[in-house]
Design a protein around this motif. Structure first.
Motif, mmCIF file in Angstrom:
data_model
loop_
_atom_site.group_PDB
_atom_site.id
_atom_site.type_symbol
_atom_site.label_atom_id
_atom_site.label_comp_id
_atom_site.label_asym_id
_atom_site.label_seq_id
_atom_site.Cartn_x
_atom_site.Cartn_y
_atom_site.Cartn_z
ATOM 1 N N SER A 150 -0.349 -17.934 -22.597
ATOM 2 C CA SER A 150 -0.065 -18.596 -21.328
ATOM 3 C C SER A 150 -1.244 -18.439 -20.376
ATOM 4 O O SER A 150 -1.903 -17.397 -20.336
ATOM 5 C CB SER A 150 1.190 -17.984 -20.703
ATOM 6 N N LEU A 151 -1.478 -19.460 -19.591
ATOM 7 C CA LEU A 151 -2.508 -19.392 -18.560
ATOM 8 C C LEU A 151 -2.242 -18.237 -17.605
ATOM 9 O O LEU A 151 -3.173 -17.551 -17.160
ATOM 10 C CB LEU A 151 -2.538 -20.721 -17.797
ATOM 11 N N ALA A 152 -0.967 -17.969 -17.311
ATOM 12 C CA ALA A 152 -0.605 -16.894 -16.382
ATOM 13 C C ALA A 152 -0.653 -15.519 -17.032
ATOM 14 O O ALA A 152 -0.480 -14.518 -16.345
ATOM 15 C CB ALA A 152 0.785 -17.149 -15.805
ATOM 16 N N CYS A 153 -0.860 -15.443 -18.350
ATOM 17 C CA CYS A 153 -1.081 -14.163 -19.033
ATOM 18 C C CYS A 153 -2.572 -13.908 -19.217
ATOM 19 O O CYS A 153 -3.039 -12.774 -19.114
ATOM 20 C CB CYS A 153 -0.388 -14.146 -20.391
ATOM 21 N N ALA A 154 -3.319 -14.976 -19.502
ATOM 22 C CA ALA A 154 -4.766 -14.845 -19.686
ATOM 23 C C ALA A 154 -5.490 -14.645 -18.366
ATOM 24 O O ALA A 154 -6.511 -13.950 -18.302
ATOM 25 C CB ALA A 154 -5.313 -16.089 -20.389
ATOM 26 N N ASP A 155 -4.959 -15.229 -17.303
ATOM 27 C CA ASP A 155 -5.604 -15.173 -15.989
ATOM 28 C C ASP A 155 -5.996 -13.762 -15.545
ATOM 29 O O ASP A 155 -7.127 -13.542 -15.097
ATOM 30 C CB ASP A 155 -4.683 -15.843 -14.974
ATOM 31 N N GLU B 205 -5.934 -20.364 -27.391
ATOM 32 C CA GLU B 205 -5.648 -21.593 -26.660
ATOM 33 C C GLU B 205 -4.720 -21.275 -25.486
ATOM 34 O O GLU B 205 -3.974 -20.295 -25.511
ATOM 35 C CB GLU B 205 -4.967 -22.612 -27.578
ATOM 36 N N LEU B 206 -4.763 -22.157 -24.478
ATOM 37 C CA LEU B 206 -3.999 -21.910 -23.248
ATOM 38 C C LEU B 206 -2.866 -22.918 -23.078
ATOM 39 O O LEU B 206 -3.009 -24.092 -23.417
ATOM 40 C CB LEU B 206 -4.922 -21.983 -22.033
ATOM 41 N N THR B 207 -1.738 -22.428 -22.541
ATOM 42 C CA THR B 207 -0.557 -23.241 -22.264
ATOM 43 C C THR B 207 -0.002 -22.827 -20.905
ATOM 44 O O THR B 207 -0.099 -21.656 -20.528
ATOM 45 C CB THR B 207 0.525 -23.008 -23.339
ATOM 46 N N LYS B 208 0.569 -23.736 -20.163
ATOM 47 C CA LYS B 208 1.178 -23.394 -18.880
ATOM 48 C C LYS B 208 2.454 -22.588 -19.094
ATOM 49 O O LYS B 208 3.174 -22.797 -20.076
ATOM 50 C CB LYS B 208 1.497 -24.651 -18.078
ATOM 51 N N PRO B 209 2.782 -21.675 -18.181
ATOM 52 C CA PRO B 209 4.032 -20.912 -18.310
ATOM 53 C C PRO B 209 5.239 -21.840 -18.282
ATOM 54 O O PRO B 209 5.258 -22.837 -17.564
ATOM 55 C CB PRO B 209 4.005 -19.966 -17.109
ATOM 56 N N GLY B 210 6.235 -21.490 -19.093
ATOM 57 C CA GLY B 210 7.458 -22.282 -19.155
ATOM 58 C C GLY B 210 7.456 -23.354 -20.212
ATOM 59 O O GLY B 210 8.505 -23.960 -20.483
ATOM 60 N N GLU B 211 6.294 -23.598 -20.843
ATOM 61 C CA GLU B 211 6.217 -24.593 -21.912
ATOM 62 C C GLU B 211 6.401 -23.923 -23.271
ATOM 63 O O GLU B 211 6.138 -22.727 -23.432
ATOM 64 C CB GLU B 211 4.876 -25.328 -21.865
ATOM 65 N N TYR C 86 -2.530 -16.924 -11.059
ATOM 66 C CA TYR C 86 -1.560 -17.988 -11.272
ATOM 67 C C TYR C 86 -0.159 -17.398 -11.212
ATOM 68 O O TYR C 86 0.111 -16.361 -11.812
ATOM 69 C CB TYR C 86 -1.768 -18.642 -12.632
ATOM 70 N N ALA C 87 0.718 -18.056 -10.502
ATOM 71 C CA ALA C 87 2.107 -17.628 -10.456
ATOM 72 C C ALA C 87 2.817 -18.060 -11.733
ATOM 73 O O ALA C 87 2.326 -18.909 -12.486
ATOM 74 C CB ALA C 87 2.801 -18.221 -9.236
ATOM 75 N N ALA C 88 3.984 -17.474 -11.960
ATOM 76 C CA ALA C 88 4.810 -17.938 -13.069
ATOM 77 C C ALA C 88 5.329 -19.346 -12.794
ATOM 78 O O ALA C 88 5.657 -20.081 -13.734
ATOM 79 C CB ALA C 88 5.973 -16.975 -13.290
ATOM 80 N N VAL C 89 5.401 -19.734 -11.523
ATOM 81 C CA VAL C 89 5.717 -21.115 -11.143
ATOM 82 C C VAL C 89 4.450 -21.941 -11.351
ATOM 83 O O VAL C 89 3.429 -21.676 -10.702
ATOM 84 C CB VAL C 89 6.167 -21.198 -9.672
ATOM 85 N N PRO C 90 4.454 -22.903 -12.259
ATOM 86 C CA PRO C 90 3.227 -23.659 -12.540
ATOM 87 C C PRO C 90 2.621 -24.283 -11.287
ATOM 88 O O PRO C 90 3.330 -24.695 -10.363
ATOM 89 C CB PRO C 90 3.696 -24.730 -13.534
ATOM 90 N N ASP C 91 1.298 -24.309 -11.262
ATOM 91 C CA ASP C 91 0.526 -24.950 -10.192
ATOM 92 C C ASP C 91 0.718 -24.278 -8.835
ATOM 93 O O ASP C 91 0.623 -24.928 -7.784
ATOM 94 C CB ASP C 91 0.869 -26.445 -10.091
ATOM 95 N N SER C 92 1.009 -22.995 -8.841
ATOM 96 C CA SER C 92 1.049 -22.212 -7.610
ATOM 97 C C SER C 92 0.454 -20.843 -7.894
ATOM 98 O O SER C 92 0.106 -20.525 -9.047
ATOM 99 C CB SER C 92 2.478 -22.090 -7.072
ATOM 100 N N TYR C 93 0.325 -20.007 -6.853
ATOM 101 C CA TYR C 93 -0.452 -18.785 -6.972
ATOM 102 C C TYR C 93 0.276 -17.623 -6.289
ATOM 103 O O TYR C 93 1.073 -17.814 -5.375
ATOM 104 C CB TYR C 93 -1.835 -18.972 -6.327
ATOM 105 N N TYR C 94 -0.053 -16.420 -6.743
ATOM 106 C CA TYR C 94 0.342 -15.206 -6.057
ATOM 107 C C TYR C 94 -0.920 -14.516 -5.552
ATOM 108 O O TYR C 94 -1.914 -14.395 -6.296
ATOM 109 C CB TYR C 94 1.095 -14.256 -6.980
ATOM 110 N N LEU C 95 -0.899 -14.089 -4.312
ATOM 111 C CA LEU C 95 -1.981 -13.324 -3.712
ATOM 112 C C LEU C 95 -1.561 -11.870 -3.786
ATOM 113 O O LEU C 95 -0.681 -11.440 -3.050
ATOM 114 C CB LEU C 95 -2.222 -13.772 -2.275
#
Length: 513
Positions: free
Chosen positions: A173-178, A207-213, A283-292
């Motif tokens: 996942s993109l949110a795991c690799a980030d 390879e990368l995939t968005k979370p939730g897919e 990257y947040a677990a919610v796609p296309d959003s972020y956690y600071l």
């Protein structure tokens, strides 16, 4: 009729937990297995990656004592972040995984700073230059263990490692690799220029995939090992911090999460990518959003360290309570401010806002009146003071304020600590009815991938249930306000040069031997 469930897995630093969740966010079944961490040298922290797989198999085996595998519709994994393992061409680990809290890569930070501008690294990856991300750990392998580096065909975080064992595919996942610190946050892909500049190849990363897919499906061989149904969808997850945020229901800017785990992680929601030295951007677990995120590396780690090293004698064979429970009970009788004892919790160096790899913990105000219960409470207060300092810097950077903390993690089971966070932070603190917020966040992603909900925001609204609420105590808050404003805020900057000098003397002494 059998209850429909999804499985959320939390593969953390110390254990693997697998929880089966229903549509309302109720835990239907659970299994867990611990895995040890090795500390072969001071500052080194490693783990056998095969224990992650063994732990997952064992946790699932326990879970299926209470439910049938046929009830499960999808599985999602959340993982300890920044930890990385090198694999050979057969997918076998070449050396123990280097953990997120490992401190060995000081010279690699200097090498990175000489190779590229730290500001460029920060803008690209959202991560200021520090020891936590995987990049300096990977460079340590390349520079110190070149024979291992040459043989390495893949570099994986724990999510990618377990996904490969389950599905046979090198995907993550993109949110795991980030959190590894090698993602271009603008493009949402691997930072190819950075990878090439530091001597890596793109094909060494998954390879990368968005979370939730859907990221793959369980193979026949994995089904025989785990008890999972062959063909079960595996859903792309997120790092444990991001999943904990989702599990706490943080899908907007009205609340922030506070994960009281081995490290204390605070996270504010953002719908736009932004960077500042007061936080790191993920990257947040919610796609296309972020956690600071703000990070205090020595969170529950510091509490456990004190209990093990200095308070183990409090527990005897006739007492069923743990050392921490005994200390908690005694610390309730200590007034706010620990009767003049004040701690700066840099037991594992400092990230935001100082980003100082040389920082170390300190305590002032000792007297003969203090005992273990004062030290214990001072740890809880010191971490809460540091969290307030971190949030103050984040808000000063222009980030929108929030109303309350949603607290998760093992430390959230301490009513005393939750009240201290409310008193020092000046905001209500709300727990969840389920203590397993990370596994719940993974369950929400699994539920989304299984088609239960249109998106993970709707999953969070249905599955996250608030629990107990602590509000600031005005009398304690007044005391803490003076301690914070008149002492704590300026304490570390004042003694920082002396801490640096002391560390330098100690390092020089060690190198002279």
């Amino acid at each position: 009729m059998a209850r429909r469930t999804v499985i959320g897995v939390d593969s953390s630093t110390t254990s693997c937990k697998a929880v089966a969740w229903d549509r309302s966010g109720r835990a239907v079944a659970e299994g867990r297995a611990g895995h040890p961490t090795s500390n072969p040298r001071p500052g080194w922290y490693e783990q056998d990656a095969e224990l992650w797989w063994a732990g997952l198999c064992s946790a699932l085996d326990q879970l299926f004592w209470d439910i049938s595998p046929s009830q499960v519709e999808a599985l999602c994994i959340s993982n300890q972040r920044e930890t990385v393992v090198a694999l050979d061409g057969e997918g076998v680990p070449l050396r123990p995984a280097i953990l997120w809290l490992d401190e060995r890569c000081r010279s690699q930070l200097e090498f990175i700073a000489r190779t590229i501008e730290p500001e460029r690294l920060h803008r690209t990856t959202g991560k200021p230059l520090c020891k936590v991300p995987a990049l300096p750990k990977l460079l340590w392998i390349a520079q110190v263990e070149p024979e291992i580096f040459v043989k390495s065909r893949k570099f994986l975080e724990a999510h990618a490692f377990l996904v490969q064992r389950l599905t046979g595919r090198y995907r993550t996942s993109l949110a795991c690799a980030d959190p590894l610190g090698l993602i271009d946050m603008h493009s949402g892909g691997w930072a190819l220029e950075l990878i090439q500049e530091f001597g890596f190849r793109q094909d060494q990363f998954p390879e990368l995939t968005k979370p939730g897919e859907i990221i793959g499906s369980v193979t026949a061989s994995a089904a025989s090992r785990t008890g999972l149904p062959e063909g079960l969808p595996v859903i792309a997850g997120a790092g444990d911090g991001q999943c904990a945020g989702l599990g706490a229901g943080i899908t907007g800017a009205d609340a922030a999460y506070l994960n009281l785990g081995t490290a204390v992680i605070g996270g504010l929601y953002s719908n736009a990518y932004r960077t500042d030295l007061s936080y790191r951007t993920l990257y947040a677990a919610v796609p296309d959003s972020y956690y600071l995120e703000t990070v205090i590396k020595g969170g529950v780690f510091t509490v456990a360290w004190f209990a093990e090293k200095f308070a183990s004698g409090l527990n005897d064979s006739e007492c069923s309570s743990s050392v921490e429970q005994l200390l908690e009970g005694r610390a309730r009788g200590v007034p706010a401010g620990s009767e003049g004892l004040l701690l700066v919790p840099y037991w594992l160096s400092a990230l935001n806002p100082f980003w100082d790899p040389n920082a170390s913990g300190s305590m002032i105000g000792w007297s003969g009146a203090h005992g273990p219960e004062h030290f214990y409470r001072a740890i809880l207060e010191g971490i809460a003071f540091e969290q307030r300092l971190a949030v103050e810097h984040v808000l000063n950077s222009g980030v929108e304020d929030f109303e309350e903390y949603r607290v998760v993690g093992g430390g959230s089971r301490s009513p005393l600590w939750c009240q201290i966070f409310a008193d020092i932070g000046g905001r209500p603190v709300v727990s969840l009815t389920s203590p397993e917020a990370t596994a719940l966040g993974a369950g929400m992603l699994a539920a989304t991938g299984a088609g239960w909900f249109a998106d993970c925001r709707k999953a969070a609204a249905a599955m996250a249930t608030p629990g107990e609420r602590w509000v600031p105590d005005s009398e304690n808050s007044e005391i803490y306000e003076r301690i914070y404003g008149e002492v704590y805020r300026s304490l570390f900057p004042t003694i920082r040069p002396l801490i640096d000098r002391l560390g330098e003397i100690n390092r020089n002494r060690g190198s002279a031997r």
